[in-house]
Design a protein around this motif. Structure first.
Motif, PDB file in Angstrom:
ATOM      1  N   ASP A  86     -94.750  36.764 -11.896  1.00 32.02           N
ATOM      2  CA  ASP A  86     -94.837  36.194 -10.557  1.00 32.02           C
ATOM      3  C   ASP A  86     -93.526  35.537 -10.155  1.00 32.02           C
ATOM      4  N   GLY A  87     -92.888  34.817 -11.085  1.00 30.42           N
ATOM      5  CA  GLY A  87     -91.612  34.188 -10.787  1.00 30.42           C
ATOM      6  C   GLY A  87     -90.522  35.199 -10.497  1.00 30.42           C
ATOM      7  N   ALA A  88     -90.501  36.294 -11.251  1.00 29.51           N
ATOM      8  CA  ALA A  88     -89.494  37.333 -11.026  1.00 29.51           C
ATOM      9  C   ALA A  88     -89.659  37.954  -9.643  1.00 29.51           C
ATOM     10  N   ILE A  89     -90.883  38.200  -9.244  1.00 29.82           N
ATOM     11  CA  ILE A  89     -91.147  38.801  -7.935  1.00 29.82           C
ATOM     12  C   ILE A  89     -90.725  37.856  -6.809  1.00 29.82           C
ATOM     13  N   VAL A  90     -91.176  36.614  -6.888  1.00 26.61           N
ATOM     14  CA  VAL A  90     -90.889  35.637  -5.832  1.00 26.61           C
ATOM     15  C   VAL A  90     -89.395  35.344  -5.751  1.00 26.61           C
ATOM     16  N   ASP A  91     -88.728  35.202  -6.887  1.00 22.55           N
ATOM     17  CA  ASP A  91     -87.299  34.878  -6.879  1.00 22.55           C
ATOM     18  C   ASP A  91     -86.466  36.035  -6.340  1.00 22.55           C
ATOM     19  N   ALA A  92     -86.839  37.271  -6.676  1.00 22.41           N
ATOM     20  CA  ALA A  92     -86.116  38.424  -6.150  1.00 22.41           C
ATOM     21  C   ALA A  92     -86.263  38.515  -4.631  1.00 22.41           C
ATOM     22  N   LEU A  93     -87.468  38.281  -4.141  1.00 23.24           N
ATOM     23  CA  LEU A  93     -87.684  38.303  -2.690  1.00 23.24           C
ATOM     24  C   LEU A  93     -86.905  37.190  -2.001  1.00 23.24           C
ATOM     25  N   ALA A  94     -86.855  36.014  -2.628  1.00 24.11           N
ATOM     26  CA  ALA A  94     -86.117  34.892  -2.046  1.00 24.11           C
ATOM     27  C   ALA A  94     -84.634  35.217  -1.922  1.00 24.11           C
ATOM     28  N   ALA A  95     -84.068  35.902  -2.924  1.00 19.88           N
ATOM     29  CA  ALA A  95     -82.657  36.284  -2.867  1.00 19.88           C
ATOM     30  C   ALA A  95     -82.409  37.267  -1.724  1.00 19.88           C
ATOM     31  N   VAL A  96     -83.336  38.206  -1.530  1.00 23.49           N
ATOM     32  CA  VAL A  96     -83.191  39.173  -0.436  1.00 23.49           C
ATOM     33  C   VAL A  96     -83.276  38.465   0.913  1.00 23.49           C
ATOM     34  N   GLU A  97     -84.235  37.557   1.048  1.00 18.15           N
ATOM     35  CA  GLU A  97     -84.397  36.838   2.308  1.00 18.15           C
ATOM     36  C   GLU A  97     -83.150  36.008   2.633  1.00 18.15           C
ATOM     37  N   THR A  98     -82.576  35.378   1.616  1.00 21.43           N
ATOM     38  CA  THR A  98     -81.361  34.592   1.822  1.00 21.43           C
ATOM     39  C   THR A  98     -80.239  35.469   2.375  1.00 21.43           C
ATOM     40  N   CYS A  99     -80.081  36.646   1.820  1.00 21.30           N
ATOM     41  CA  CYS A  99     -79.014  37.541   2.274  1.00 21.30           C
ATOM     42  C   CYS A  99     -79.289  38.076   3.677  1.00 21.30           C
ATOM     43  N   LEU A 100     -80.540  38.366   3.984  1.00 18.26           N
ATOM     44  CA  LEU A 100     -80.862  38.832   5.329  1.00 18.26           C
ATOM     45  C   LEU A 100     -80.596  37.739   6.361  1.00 18.26           C
ATOM     46  N   GLU A 101     -80.880  36.511   6.007  1.00 16.59           N
ATOM     47  CA  GLU A 101     -80.601  35.399   6.924  1.00 16.59           C
ATOM     48  C   GLU A 101     -79.104  35.184   7.107  1.00 16.59           C
ATOM     49  N   ARG A 102     -78.312  35.526   6.087  1.00 14.23           N
ATOM     50  CA  ARG A 102     -76.852  35.398   6.186  1.00 14.23           C
ATOM     51  C   ARG A 102     -76.204  36.571   6.905  1.00 14.23           C
TER      52      ARG A 102
END
Length: 273
Positions: A150-166
């Motif tokens: 669960d942590g791997a899934i959530v953390d990977a998605l968070a990294a993608v979201e951060t880059c999309l926001e940037r």
């Protein structure tokens, strides 16, 4: 006789190649090998958790978050976890995956937990090397062991979201401790090279600048490319840079003193005699 031996050798080689191909190709198949729409839910949802990698609370929270993220940004992020059962290609029609879609597939049967089906619009913002780094950082067995699936899934998605926001990224944000240790090691190695290059070869000299410049391609790569660049491209934190700078400087001083009092002294003494 010779032809018989050659025939037997050829047959043995063919058999070995067949066994090898069977072993290599006998692992888990592609994530979308077939259609099985019976496994799809009967209601719209951005998360299909067949492997039960998430708790009910985590799944509900992730569904709400991804739905809100899509409404705010237009980027469609989807999650599929699977183990022995997979809906296969049916998810593409179920989610209407397009160029602005990212499908994260979590399947522990392979060597890496995470796989990504990336839309063309995301490739325009994050190159292929980004997705390889994302997979290897969050999907490797050590990260999954320490943070859970669960942590791997959530953390990977968070990294993608951060880059999309940037507006895009060339590398995955954040600096894992093991990666910083590697940058520190290359910084220290670069400093050792500078220190050994700088020790005086002749009496009356303090620093052999010619040797330092001659070896500059090597220590600049070690310190600049491998010691500094991975930090400044992934985080704004100055502490790792400070530590690497101190490691580089300390290695220079240590190598300079050691070389001056060992190799340098033995080279200067014959001239004195």
């Amino acid at each position: 006789m010779g032809r018989s031996l050659a025939t037997r050798a050829a047959s043995t080689l063919a058999a070995l190649l067949l066994v090898l191909c069977t072993l290599v190709g006998g692992g888990a198949g592609p994530a979308f090998a077939y259609d099985n729409p019976d496994l799809l839910p009967d209601h719209p949802t951005p998360v299909i958790d067949l492997a039960r990698a998430l708790t009910d609370g985590q799944r509900a929270e992730l569904e709400e978050h991804l739905t809100g993220f899509e409404a705010d940004t237009g980027w469609k992020l989807r999650v599929l976890t699977q183990y022995e059962r997979t809906p296969g290609l049916a998810v593409k029609e179920f989610w209407n995956l397009d160029e602005r879609s990212l499908l994260l597939v979590a399947d522990p049967r392979g060597g890496n937990l995470l796989n990504f089906n990336v839309g063309d619009a995301l490739f325009a913002l994050m190159p292929r090397t980004y997705w390889v780094e994302l997979q290897t950082r969050f999907g490797n067995q050590y990260y999954v062991r320490d943070h859970g699936e669960d942590g791997a899934i959530v953390d990977a998605l968070a990294a993608v979201e951060t880059c999309l926001e940037r507006g895009g990224c060339q590398v995955v944000p954040g600096l894992p401790n093991e990666q910083w240790v590697l940058t520190l090691a290359t910084s220290i190695l670069g400093g050792l090279i500078v220190g050994f290059a700088a020790y005086p070869r002749q009496e009356g000299r303090t620093v052999e600048w010619a040797w330092v410049l001659l070896l500059s391609p090597l220590w600049v790569i070690l310190f600049g490319v491998f010691g500094v660049a991975p930090i400044v491209t992934r985080t704004d934190d100055l502490l790792p840079l400070l530590r690497n700078g101190l490691g580089f400087s300390g290695a220079i001083a240590a190598a300079y003193l050691i070389a001056q009092n060992t190799v340098g002294r033995s080279r200067i003494k014959p001239d004195e005699g």
